[in-house]
Design a protein around this motif. Structure first.
Motif: not given
Length: 183
Positions: A37-42, A109-121, A148-157
């Protein structure tokens, strides 16, 4: 309209009934769709759930993404009241069974800044093609996804048996942007 709890129970019963052989075939198909998927690749920073019991297998996706040099973060549950956050893992073996028996990262394990996430499965019990989602009833994802940022794709699997015509939605329910499924 049917109550969410009733719909969840009905669909999970169907999902639980998928045979081991069918599940393997579906998991492989979904794995291939995700990584192509483009989501994953990007995406560079992926937040992904760690599959448990009869959920679509994400272990293979996590391992492949780590191999591909992606930053992977997974849910770390604080409590029902305080929700969860994303924690970065460097290898699959960073995951250990948490209090619900689900594999999760340790507190080291290091906590991640939610603003850095660019895809959520996203996991869940039931979905519809309009972005509706019924989770497992804890509200963990609805509370997390709004950070999360509004532009982050939230994709269900999910498996195709988890998709229905219309999911009842409440005002606090966060819509998903798409579903990757078998079929």
């Amino acid at each position: 309209m049917e109550d969410k709890k009733i719909i969840r129970e009905k669909i999970l019963k169907i999902r639980d009934g998928i045979s081991t052989d069918e599940r393997k075939k579906y998991d492989e198909e979904i794995f291939n769709k995700v990584i192509k998927s483009e989501y994953y690749k990007e995406a560079k920073n992926i937040f992904i759930f760690v599959s448990y019991k009869t959920e679509v297998d994400t272990h293979k996706i996590i391992k492949k993404a780590l191999e591909d040099g992606k930053t992977i973060c997974v849910p770390k549950v604080i409590s029902k009241k305080d929700g969860m956050y994303g924690a970065k893992i460097n290898k699959f073996s960073d995951l250990k069974p948490g209090k619900y028996g689900i594999l999760e990262p340790g507190i080291e394990n290091e906590k991640v800044n939610e603003q850095d996430i660019d895809l959520v499965l996203v996991p869940g019990a039931v979905f519809d093609m309009q972005g509706g989602r019924i989770g497992y009833g804890g509200g963990f994802y609805d509370r997390f996804l709004v950070k999360l940022r509004e532009d982050v794709p939230k994709i269900a699997i999910a498996y195709n048996v988890q998709i229905i015509d219309k999911v009842p939605m409440d005002e606090l329910d966060v819509k998903i942007d798409g579903i990757i499924y078998n079929g």
